[in-house]
Design an enzyme around this catalytic site. Structure first.
Site, PDB file in Angstrom:
ATOM      1  N   TYR A  31      58.806  26.821  24.354  1.00  0.00           N
ATOM      2  CA  TYR A  31      59.726  25.942  24.688  1.00  0.00           C
ATOM      3  C   TYR A  31      58.945  24.563  25.228  1.00  0.00           C
ATOM      4  O   TYR A  31      57.684  24.694  25.355  1.00  0.00           O
ATOM      5  CB  TYR A  31      60.703  26.185  25.778  1.00  0.00           C
ATOM      6  CG  TYR A  31      60.243  26.438  27.230  1.00  0.00           C
ATOM      7  CD1 TYR A  31      59.390  27.182  27.556  1.00  0.00           C
ATOM      8  CD2 TYR A  31      60.825  25.564  28.000  1.00  0.00           C
ATOM      9  CE1 TYR A  31      59.086  27.022  29.014  1.00  0.00           C
ATOM     10  CE2 TYR A  31      60.301  25.356  29.357  1.00  0.00           C
ATOM     11  CZ  TYR A  31      59.388  26.422  29.953  1.00  0.00           C
ATOM     12  OH  TYR A  31      58.971  26.221  31.282  1.00  0.00           O
ATOM     13  N   ARG A  50      51.547  19.829  22.385  1.00  0.00           N
ATOM     14  CA  ARG A  50      51.563  21.152  23.221  1.00  0.00           C
ATOM     15  C   ARG A  50      52.444  22.123  22.387  1.00  0.00           C
ATOM     16  O   ARG A  50      52.118  23.256  22.552  1.00  0.00           O
ATOM     17  CB  ARG A  50      51.920  20.726  24.614  1.00  0.00           C
ATOM     18  CG  ARG A  50      51.928  22.081  25.344  1.00  0.00           C
ATOM     19  CD  ARG A  50      52.217  21.769  26.933  1.00  0.00           C
ATOM     20  NE  ARG A  50      53.392  21.190  27.119  1.00  0.00           N
ATOM     21  CZ  ARG A  50      53.921  20.881  28.458  1.00  0.00           C
ATOM     22  NH1 ARG A  50      52.986  20.883  29.505  1.00  0.00           N
ATOM     23  NH2 ARG A  50      55.197  20.605  28.501  1.00  0.00           N
ATOM     24  N   ARG A  99      64.369  46.602  16.017  1.00  0.00           N
ATOM     25  CA  ARG A  99      63.689  46.169  17.131  1.00  0.00           C
ATOM     26  C   ARG A  99      62.189  46.806  17.368  1.00  0.00           C
ATOM     27  O   ARG A  99      62.215  47.889  17.497  1.00  0.00           O
ATOM     28  CB  ARG A  99      64.422  46.415  18.425  1.00  0.00           C
ATOM     29  CG  ARG A  99      63.723  46.018  19.615  1.00  0.00           C
ATOM     30  CD  ARG A  99      64.330  46.782  20.923  1.00  0.00           C
ATOM     31  NE  ARG A  99      63.580  46.401  22.092  1.00  0.00           N
ATOM     32  CZ  ARG A  99      62.439  46.786  22.546  1.00  0.00           C
ATOM     33  NH1 ARG A  99      61.929  47.907  21.708  1.00  0.00           N
ATOM     34  NH2 ARG A  99      61.739  46.333  23.442  1.00  0.00           N
ATOM     35  N   HIS A 101      57.906  45.855  17.927  1.00  0.00           N
ATOM     36  CA  HIS A 101      56.903  44.757  18.261  1.00  0.00           C
ATOM     37  C   HIS A 101      56.489  44.067  17.162  1.00  0.00           C
ATOM     38  O   HIS A 101      56.049  42.939  17.393  1.00  0.00           O
ATOM     39  CB  HIS A 101      55.750  45.599  19.206  1.00  0.00           C
ATOM     40  CG  HIS A 101      56.022  46.000  20.466  1.00  0.00           C
ATOM     41  ND1 HIS A 101      57.222  46.959  20.631  1.00  0.00           N
ATOM     42  CD2 HIS A 101      55.348  45.708  21.698  1.00  0.00           C
ATOM     43  CE1 HIS A 101      57.140  46.914  21.965  1.00  0.00           C
ATOM     44  NE2 HIS A 101      56.102  46.570  22.606  1.00  0.00           N
ATOM     45  N   LYS A 148      53.323  27.614  26.898  1.00  0.00           N
ATOM     46  CA  LYS A 148      54.668  27.484  27.307  1.00  0.00           C
ATOM     47  C   LYS A 148      55.362  28.411  26.903  1.00  0.00           C
ATOM     48  O   LYS A 148      56.467  28.248  26.241  1.00  0.00           O
ATOM     49  CB  LYS A 148      55.024  25.884  27.178  1.00  0.00           C
ATOM     50  CG  LYS A 148      56.222  25.337  28.159  1.00  0.00           C
ATOM     51  CD  LYS A 148      56.410  23.887  28.190  1.00  0.00           C
ATOM     52  CE  LYS A 148      57.303  23.434  28.922  1.00  0.00           C
ATOM     53  NZ  LYS A 148      57.144  23.615  30.362  1.00  0.00           N
ATOM     54  N   GLU A 180      49.219  26.470  40.433  1.00  0.00           N
ATOM     55  CA  GLU A 180      50.174  25.382  40.285  1.00  0.00           C
ATOM     56  C   GLU A 180      51.369  25.901  40.729  1.00  0.00           C
ATOM     57  O   GLU A 180      51.448  27.061  41.172  1.00  0.00           O
ATOM     58  CB  GLU A 180      50.233  24.885  38.694  1.00  0.00           C
ATOM     59  CG  GLU A 180      50.700  26.452  37.936  1.00  0.00           C
ATOM     60  CD  GLU A 180      50.987  26.109  36.528  1.00  0.00           C
ATOM     61  OE1 GLU A 180      51.017  24.977  36.104  1.00  0.00           O
ATOM     62  OE2 GLU A 180      50.770  27.064  35.565  1.00  0.00           O
TER      63      GLU A 180
HETATM   64  N1  PMP Z   1      53.590  24.185  35.371  1.00  0.00           N
HETATM   65  C1  PMP Z   1      54.516  25.014  34.952  1.00  0.00           C
HETATM   66  C2  PMP Z   1      54.508  26.507  35.281  1.00  0.00           C
HETATM   67  C3  PMP Z   1      55.842  24.444  34.330  1.00  0.00           C
HETATM   68  O1  PMP Z   1      56.741  25.143  33.970  1.00  0.00           O
HETATM   69  C4  PMP Z   1      55.692  23.076  34.596  1.00  0.00           C
HETATM   70  C5  PMP Z   1      57.075  22.171  33.783  1.00  0.00           C
HETATM   71  N2  PMP Z   1      57.318  22.781  32.445  1.00  0.00           N
HETATM   72  C6  PMP Z   1      54.666  22.320  34.395  1.00  0.00           C
HETATM   73  C7  PMP Z   1      53.658  22.777  35.035  1.00  0.00           C
HETATM   74  C8  PMP Z   1      54.545  20.732  34.264  1.00  0.00           C
HETATM   75  O2  PMP Z   1      54.567  20.303  32.958  1.00  0.00           O
HETATM   76  P1  PMP Z   1      55.124  18.807  32.585  1.00  0.00           P
HETATM   77  O3  PMP Z   1      54.392  17.952  33.172  1.00  0.00           O
HETATM   78  O4  PMP Z   1      54.672  19.227  30.956  1.00  0.00           O
HETATM   79  O5  PMP Z   1      56.435  19.023  32.418  1.00  0.00           O
END
Ligand code: PMP
Length: 284
Positions: A31, A50, A99, A101, A148, A180
């Site tokens: 996403y 990205r 279903r 993999h 992501k 993070e």
């Molecule tokens: N790290 C994680 C785990 C996130 O989910 C997000 C937000 N989506 C971010 C960092 C920040 O990313 P961005 O600045 O691209 O929104």
């Protein structure tokens, strides 16, 4: 409210996705979240790159419909009318009734988009508002946080484990190494040095993180990508989190560690937000 599903704009209430969608069955999807201010997308190109990178890492072919993603999003923004919006885009490997993999070769990706009104960062209007409360948690996520992925169980569980009503964000650490947040990147200030964990660590390369890294260094601030340890937390002068919807927000407390207080105009985070505000003026 309008949404977009596989080539069509439809009412949000009419969106239907099959339970055989691999996004539902396996979390086999990625996403993006892109902000728009005054009907203009902010940092679209960075988000688009990205998105394509996430698809390519997990071998989902880039759907033809997203070649014009900017135009589709502009259409969605127009239909949903709010002047500031957060656009959510999800692409799964698609629907496969068996279903397994291994997806059938004929499976076509599902492309879904929706937008919501974007609440403007309250720290812009009220820089004296109390900062966020963070809770430190062991990082048990997979090793490809650069993708992501919608598979976000480890990011979600800590919010549902015990009473987290007071916690705004989870800060993940791997042993001593701070990575993070569960939905944001993290910055630290030590005296006049602004530091964020390097891309070699297991983090999402946040578009907002990269934006602030570049802009702060262009504006002459002392910025560095460096490992920060749990033991360094008590030495930090400031901690901030960044994301596309939250922009940049200051932290007041991590577990029991309270950050030092000063006149708000002296905070680096305040200066960083001012840079963003100026850039947003020229974006519109
Ligand atoms: N790290 C994680 C785990 C996130 O989910 C997000 C937000 N989506 C971010 C960092 C920040 O990313 P961005 O600045 O691209 O929104």
């Amino acid at each position: 409210m309008w949404a977009f599903l596989n080539g069509e704009f439809i009412s949000k209430d009419e969106v239907r996705i099959s339970p055989f969608d691999r996004g539902f069955l396996f979390g086999d999807s990625i996403y993006e979240v892109i902000p728009s201010y005054n009907n203009k997308l902010f940092l679209f190109h960075e988000h688009f790159e990205r998105l394509k990178n996430s698809l390519s890492i997990i071998n989902i072919p880039i759907p033809d419909s997203i070649n014009n993603l900017d135009l589709l999003i502009k259409e969605l923004i127009k239909k949903n009318k709010f002047s500031n919006q957060a656009i959510y885009i999800q692409i799964s490997r698609g629907v496969d009734p068996i279903r397994s993999h291994v997806a059938d070769d004929a499976t076509l990706p599902t492309v879904f988009m929706v937008s919501t009104e974007l609440d403007i960062n309250p720290y812009r209007e009220n820089p004296q508002k109390k900062g966020l409360k963070l809770s430190l948690e062991q990082d048990i996520r997979w090793k490809r946080c650069d993708v992501k992925a919608t598979t976000l169980l480890p990011n979600i569980i800590p919010f549902h484990d015990g009473d987290k009503s007071n916690v705004d964000e989870i800060l993940f650490h791997d042993g001593q190494k701070i990575n993070e947040g569960s939905k944001s990147n993290v910055f630290f200030v030590f005296e006049d040095l602004i530091v964020t964990p390097p891309k070699e660590q297991n983090i999402l390369l946040g578009v907002t993180r990269n934006y602030f890294l570049n802009r702060l260094s262009e504006e002459g601030f002392n910025v560095s990508e460096k490992e920060v340890k749990v033991d360094d937390l008590s030495k930090a002068d400031e901690i901030w989190v960044t994301s596309s919807t939250k922009e940049l927000q200051p932290v007041y407390k991590v577990n029991d560690i309270v950050l030092p207080e000063k006149e708000y105009k002296e905070y680096y985070w305040y200066k960083a937000l001012k840079i963003l505000e100026e850039d947003l003026k020229s974006n519109s």
